[in-house]
Design a protein around this motif. Structure first.
Motif, PDB file in Angstrom:
ATOM      1  N   LEU A  86       0.859  -1.193   0.000  1.00 16.20           N
ATOM      2  CA  LEU A  86       0.000   0.000   0.000  1.00 16.20           C
ATOM      3  C   LEU A  86       0.887   1.232   0.000  1.00 16.20           C
ATOM      4  N   PHE A  87       0.326   2.365  -0.439  1.00 17.30           N
ATOM      5  CA  PHE A  87       1.082   3.609  -0.402  1.00 17.30           C
ATOM      6  C   PHE A  87       0.901   4.231   0.976  1.00 17.30           C
ATOM      7  N   PRO A  88       1.929   4.212   1.819  1.00 20.83           N
ATOM      8  CA  PRO A  88       1.740   4.604   3.228  1.00 20.83           C
ATOM      9  C   PRO A  88       1.422   6.082   3.403  1.00 20.83           C
ATOM     10  N   HIS A  89       1.766   6.903   2.392  1.00 17.58           N
ATOM     11  CA  HIS A  89       1.529   8.338   2.545  1.00 17.58           C
ATOM     12  C   HIS A  89       0.167   8.745   1.995  1.00 17.58           C
ATOM     13  N   MET A  90      -0.631   7.772   1.595  1.00 19.70           N
ATOM     14  CA  MET A  90      -1.964   8.101   1.086  1.00 19.70           C
ATOM     15  C   MET A  90      -3.021   7.457   1.976  1.00 19.70           C
ATOM     16  N   THR A  91      -4.184   8.107   2.050  1.00 18.56           N
ATOM     17  CA  THR A  91      -5.294   7.532   2.813  1.00 18.56           C
ATOM     18  C   THR A  91      -5.826   6.326   2.055  1.00 18.56           C
ATOM     19  N   VAL A  92      -6.719   5.599   2.725  1.00 17.80           N
ATOM     20  CA  VAL A  92      -7.335   4.435   2.099  1.00 17.80           C
ATOM     21  C   VAL A  92      -8.009   4.840   0.788  1.00 17.80           C
ATOM     22  N   ALA A  93      -8.767   5.924   0.839  1.00 17.40           N
ATOM     23  CA  ALA A  93      -9.480   6.362  -0.369  1.00 17.40           C
ATOM     24  C   ALA A  93      -8.493   6.733  -1.475  1.00 17.40           C
ATOM     25  N   GLU A  94      -7.412   7.411  -1.108  1.00 14.58           N
ATOM     26  CA  GLU A  94      -6.426   7.809  -2.116  1.00 14.58           C
ATOM     27  C   GLU A  94      -5.725   6.590  -2.707  1.00 14.58           C
TER      28      GLU A  94
END
Lengths: 344, 288
Positions: A86-94
């Motif tokens: 997952l992209f850790p710097h983005m929220t779930v929605a992002e």
């Protein structure tokens, strides 16, 4: 025309052969597992389909089109990684919307599809959460939603459940199967866990040393293992030394059963522990050990045809004591003739 | 009771010696420098220990000091930017190399730190001089007709400082690249992102902490650098560190030199803490 066709796929790293002449046809909507021990080439196969690893020889056809010259970004496949990635710097929605954004889908539709995907995997209300603030199971759902939201031609799952604890894994197995059924995406799962493969798949591809040992439905592969490797890799099994008469019958210490295709001379046959029964007319053996497991007994027995493991249900019937002489039988349909594994 | 008390005080006792060294070697000299900056000084009377704001007023009102400090921070910012622009891609490439090549290249990267700062800077002076290799090469290629001025210019100082300080940026960015999930690039690619999108949207935001700590080190070292500006910049191109040095050792006006040094320290601390806050707030999620 099959949805996905792998034709004579080969890959080696220097002298080490990772995948050798793999042929596989996957139908639309099918759930296929690549099952095998680590180093069997299953992950390499998945990475070749995804495009992260080049193909030495052979072809990968998706809907009839060759994927060789298509870069990973253009293949349009949904992938769930073992580490989720997952992209850790983005929220779930992002995270979930990232693939839609890359496809240039407008904001309104993007938001709607992201919400739908979150509802599909049971993550309603987590939109603004960051992955680090979520449990392993929840991260897994985000990864699944992110892969599914782009409506991929194929869903590739790389050991997706191996980082979850046993109870959660079982829950997720059921849910994964149900989600896959509801969206109908053709899915390929890579796993070393036989239970996972059997619980989830329509068909299992058992691999060893870069080669396919057997392809078939879970119950077929389990009940009729084609090779000694398959028989031993999927669950526990008993390998019995028998003598074929060349006329469709084999003889195990005087216990004769019909077995199609059995050649004349010594053969090996496999019978599952739960399919061995204690019955008059069977072949002689002696009980060596018995272990109570709650729902069933595990009996260890010694016979001239080999060491045996029997599983007897705890159904109130008397269980033989250690050292007792017994007769053991099995139904013809429960025996599988083993060919020697092609690989060493 | 007394046992529990001694148990609780143990950490203080253990930290004591180091604390004492720190106090003696850093805090006390620093305090004395601050104190010194408020002392009076005269050509004939020398340092007079009485409280005055004379030095500070001089720094505040004389545009010469403003010019020097402006130049110091302009050079530091340019060096920091150059280190980010060159160091971040270099760290990324380094991170993707095979282990064998990586250790060779790491040695090359750390190389500047292994050479004495004076020898290295003199090397740059040889390269950058008007008859230096760089100018000769450019003229031989016909790109320029008259030699470019590198020596005694800010450009020369920026080049030399970037060379010295870039290892700090590379090592710091590399450390944060190693914490990245190796599959995250593949994940982004599978979702349809091209190389530059992956870089901008996925990798760069995650290595911001590394870039920030690298930038802080580079900026602080560039702003307080002495040897490179002294040799390449010469006497004409003063920066804060060479200015303080001159006040201490040439003019012998210690109080004014102390004021310059204290101002440099305070300005550095303020700039670093400020930018740190700013970046940490902007990228709060990757700083956990």
């Amino acid at each position: 025309m099959s949805h996905l066709v792998l034709e004579g796929l080969c890959k080696s790293y220097g002298a080490a052969v990772a995948v050798e002449a793999l042929d596989l046809k996957v139908e639309r909507g099918e759930f296929v597992s690549l099952l095998g021990p680590s180093g069997c080439g299953k992950t390499t196969t998945l990475q070749m389909i995804a495009g992260f690893v080049g193909v030495d020889r052979g072809r990968i056809l998706l809907d009839g089109g060759d994927l060789a010259s298509v870069p990973p970004a253009k293949r349009g496949l949904g992938i769930v990684f073992q580490s989720y990635a997952l992209f850790p710097h983005m929220t779930v929605a992002e995270n979930i919307a990232f693939g839609l954004e890359m496809r240039g889908i407008g904001k309104a539709e993007r938001e709607q599809r992201t919400l739908d995907a979150m509802a599909l995997v049971g993550l309603k209300g987590f939109a603004e959460r960051y992955p680090r603030r979520m449990s392993g199971g929840q991260q897994q759902r985000v990864a699944l939603a992110r892969a599914l939201v782009i409506k991929p031609a194929l869903l590739l799952l790389d050991e997706p459940l191996s980082n979850l604890d046993a109870k959660l894994r079982e829950e997720m197995q059921g849910e994964l199967r149900q989600i896959q059924r509801s969206v109908g995406t053709t899915t390929i799962l890579v796993t070393h866990d036989q239970h996972e493969a059997m619980a989830l798949s329509d068909r299992i591809v058992v691999m060893n040393h870069g080669r396919v040992e057997q392809i078939g439905a879970p119950d077929t592969v389990y009940g009729q293992p084609a090779t000694a490797f398959v028989a031993n890799f999927l669950g526990k099994t008993n390998t019995l030394a028998a003598m074929g008469d060349g006329a469709g019958q084999v003889d195990v210490l005087g216990f004769r059963v019909p077995l199609a295709g059995a050649p004349a001379g010594p053969v090996s046959i496999a019978v599952r522990p739960e399919r061995l029964t204690l019955a008059e007319g069977g072949f002689p053996a002696r009980i060596k050990s018995r272990v109570f497991q709650g729902s069933h007994w595990l009996l260890g027995a010694e016979s001239e045809a080999g060491t045996l493991l029997l599983m007897r249900p705890n159904d109130g019937m008397p269980v033989p004591a250690e050292g007792e002489a017994v007769k053991i039988a099995f139904a013809p349909a429960d025996a599988a003739l083993l060919t020697e594994g092609k690989a060493p | 009771m007394s046992f529990a008390a001694s148990e609780r005080s143990a950490p203080y006792w253990l930290a004591g010696p180091a604390l004492l060294v720190f106090l003696g070697l850093v805090i006390i000299p620093l305090g004395m420098t601050v104190l010194l900056s408020f002392y009076d000084w005269g050509q004939y009377k020398g340092i007079v220990p009485e409280f005055t704001l004379k030095n500070w007023i001089e720094i505040a009102t004389d545009s010469y000091f403003f010019e020097v400090f402006l130049r110091t921070f302009r050079i530091s910012i340019l060096v920091t930017l150059a280190c980010v622009l060159i160091g971040v891609p270099e760290a990324y490439i380094l991170n993707r190399m095979s282990p064998g090549w990586r250790s060779v290249c790491l040695l090359v990267v750390i190389g500047p730190l292994l050479v004495s700062v004076v020898a290295r800077t003199l090397g740059w002076a040889l390269l950058l001089g008007s008859n230096g290799l760089v100018n000769q090469g450019l003229m031989a290629l016909g790109l320029i007709t008259t030699p470019l001025e590198f020596m005694f210019t800010e450009t020369g100082v920026v080049i030399a400082l970037t060379h010295v300080l870039i290892p700090f940026m590379i090592l710091s960015v590399w450390a944060s690249l190693q914490r990245l999930d190796p599959q995250v690039e593949n994940a982004a690619a599978s979702l349809g992102a091209g190389f530059f999108t992956i870089w901008r949207r996925v990798i760069l935001p995650q290595v911001v902490p590394g870039i920030l700590s690298g930038a802080i080190i580079v900026f602080a070292l560039a702003a307080s650098a002495f040897a490179s500006p002294a040799i390449i910049g010469g006497r004409r191109l003063k920066v804060a560190a060479t200015l303080a040095y001159d006040e201490f050792l040439n003019t012998l006006n210690w109080p004014l030199g102390a004021a310059v040094a204290v101002l440099l320290l305070v300005a550095l601390v303020l700039i670093i803490v400020g930018s740190n806050r700013l970046v940490e707030r902007r990228y709060a999620q990757v700083f956990e």
